[in-house]
Scaffold this active site. Structure first.
Site, PDB file in Angstrom:
ATOM      1  N   PRO A 103       2.073   1.645  -9.304  1.00  0.00           N
ATOM      2  CG  PRO A 103       2.220   3.861  -8.607  1.00  0.00           C
ATOM      3  CD  PRO A 103       1.687   3.010  -9.707  1.00  0.00           C
ATOM      4  N   GLY A 107      -1.798   3.835  -2.928  1.00  0.00           N
ATOM      5  CA  GLY A 107      -3.197   4.263  -2.883  1.00  0.00           C
ATOM      6  C   GLY A 107      -3.913   4.126  -4.213  1.00  0.00           C
ATOM      7  N   GLY A 109      -4.616   1.065  -5.658  1.00  0.00           N
ATOM      8  CA  GLY A 109      -5.274  -0.237  -5.784  1.00  0.00           C
ATOM      9  C   GLY A 109      -4.481  -1.270  -6.560  1.00  0.00           C
ATOM     10  CB  SER A 110      -0.851  -1.909  -7.048  1.00  0.00           C
ATOM     11  OG  SER A 110      -0.432  -2.183  -5.743  1.00  0.00           O
ATOM     12  CB  ALA A 112      -7.752  -4.321  -5.931  1.00  0.00           C
ATOM     13  CB  ALA A 113      -5.061  -3.783 -10.535  1.00  0.00           C
ATOM     14  CG  ASP A 154      -8.988  -0.679  -3.639  1.00  0.00           C
ATOM     15  OD1 ASP A 154      -9.722   0.313  -3.492  1.00  0.00           O
ATOM     16  OD2 ASP A 154      -7.793  -0.712  -3.280  1.00  0.00           O
TER      17      ASP A 154
HETATM   18  O1  PMV Z   1      -4.998   3.065  -0.384  1.00  0.00           O
HETATM   19  P1  PMV Z   1      -5.738   1.945  -1.028  1.00  0.00           P
HETATM   20  O2  PMV Z   1      -5.585   1.893  -2.502  1.00  0.00           O
HETATM   21  O3  PMV Z   1      -5.392   0.634  -0.370  1.00  0.00           O
HETATM   22  O4  PMV Z   1      -7.310   2.227  -0.773  1.00  0.00           O
HETATM   23  C1  PMV Z   1      -7.860   2.084   0.507  1.00  0.00           C
HETATM   24  C2  PMV Z   1      -9.270   2.620   0.583  1.00  0.00           C
HETATM   25  C3  PMV Z   1      -9.858   2.578   1.992  1.00  0.00           C
HETATM   26  O5  PMV Z   1     -11.149   3.173   1.908  1.00  0.00           O
HETATM   27  C4  PMV Z   1      -9.030   3.350   2.984  1.00  0.00           C
HETATM   28  C5  PMV Z   1     -10.010   1.156   2.509  1.00  0.00           C
HETATM   29  C6  PMV Z   1     -11.090   0.346   1.827  1.00  0.00           C
HETATM   30  O6  PMV Z   1     -11.068  -0.879   2.023  1.00  0.00           O
HETATM   31  O7  PMV Z   1     -11.962   0.900   1.143  1.00  0.00           O
END
Ligand code: PMV
Length: 322
Positions: A103, A107, A109-110, A112-113, A154
């Site tokens: 999704p 949070g 990491g979509s 990045a994947a 990520d």
């Molecule tokens: O919420 P996400 O999946 O975008 O993860 C962000 C993680 C952070 O530590 C808040 C930012 C980062 O670049 O590590």
């Protein structure tokens, strides 16, 4: 030629946000994957996403031929195309399709994947043989477009899979761990949020109160080291406690809200070993650690107040090219 690549979602077990300022953090890859299919033999570059239901068409030079309104969605993929083209004499076009079960903006990491799978698939089409480090590095360039100045955690976990301790200045080490007696549950609040915005919000507060925030960051770093030891030793009660402390630190730096607190306390009251925000916060998801026996009760309680609940296995494999 047709190439398919996939890369896993991630869950940050401890240390998000603090990792941006070079504290260690722990992430694990989970079995939800982004799939990217690329086919050569085209005159132009055709990019489409099943998840967003949108597409864009560009010339090989990068001029937009169709779907300009979708540029923002595809900008990271175009960045990847530009970087890879500089590394090869491939002159053709291709058709690329994204189909992700991760999704977005939750949070996990979509982006990045998708970036990692795209680098792996497009580089193959262009005749490049990249190693994992190069794949992760190029995906990081795409992540910068999405998140501003990401820590790199990520793209690293999406590339390598498994469980890692990550530190910006030092890279990562893999943790060998036996998660067979516990479960990870991710519950999505359904509240959208923007990682870059949340990172900036934390930065502003930290700049305003540097002497208050420095000890919090130091504590988070110590916590990640203790958590890594607990994972290695299979001390999951301790890991759960440390996740709870980590959630308190995330609340302290301003990334929690009423909904996320409700979800965290619901999970704990239903018997979770630990529950915390995962990722940038402000919306998105929480991650919950439970014993196998309690996982059904906890996931049932969370289903009543979350948009989606995932009971997840750890993905040992990172990026895979078929
Ligand atoms: O919420 P996400 O999946 O975008 O993860 C962000 C993680 C952070 O530590 C808040 C930012 C980062 O670049 O590590």
């Amino acid at each position: 030629m047709k190439v398919e690549a996939s890369a896993p979602a991630k869950v940050i077990l401890v240390g998000e946000h603090f990792v941006v300022e070079n504290e260690p953090a722990i992430a694990c890859a989970v079995e939800l994957r982004a799939h990217v299919t690329v086919e050569d033999g085209y005159d132009d570059i055709l990019l489409s996403s099943q998840n967003f239901g949108s597409s864009i068409k560009l010339s090989i030079k990068g001029d937009i031929l169709d779907g300009r309104e979708n540029l923002k969605i595809f900008e990271p993929l175009l960045r990847i195309d530009r970087i890879l083209r500089r590394m090869t004499d491939f002159k053709g076009g291709y058709k690329l399709e994204v189909n992700s079960s991760i999704p977005p903006a939750s949070g996990m990491g979509s982006s990045a994947a998708v970036a990692v799978a795209t680098v792996a698939a497009v580089s193959k089409i262009m005749g490049l043989e990249l190693d994992l480090e190069e794949i992760s590095k190029i995906a990081y360039e795409a992540e910068k477009i999405v998140h501003g100045s990401p820590s790199g955690i990520d793209n690293t976990i999406a590339t390598y899979g498994g469980i890692i301790v990550f530190r910006k200045s030092e890279g990562f080490i893999r943790l060998e761990a036996d998660f067979s007696k516990v479960m990870l549950i991710v519950a999505d609040s359904g509240l959208p949020r923007n990682t870059g915005k949340m990172v900036r919000k934390v930065k502003n507060l930290k700049n305003k109160y540097p002497r208050v925030f420095e000890p919090l960051y130091h504590t988070a770093g110590r916590l990640a080291i203790e958590a890594a030891q607990a994972i290695r030793d299979g001390r999951f009660h301790d890991l759960g406690e440390l996740m709870n402390v980590n959630h308190g630190l995330l609340s302290a730096i301003g990334v929690s809200n009423r909904k996320l607190e409700e979800m965290v306390y619901t999970a704990r009251e239903a018997g979770a070993l630990g529950a915390k925000i995962t990722g940038a916060g402000g919306g998105g998801s929480i991650v919950v650690l439970t014993t196998k026996e309690d996982s059904l009760r906890v996931s049932k309680a969370l289903k009543k107040i979350s948009r989606r609940v995932y009971v997840l296995n750890i993905a040992e494999k990172g990026v895979v090219v078929l």
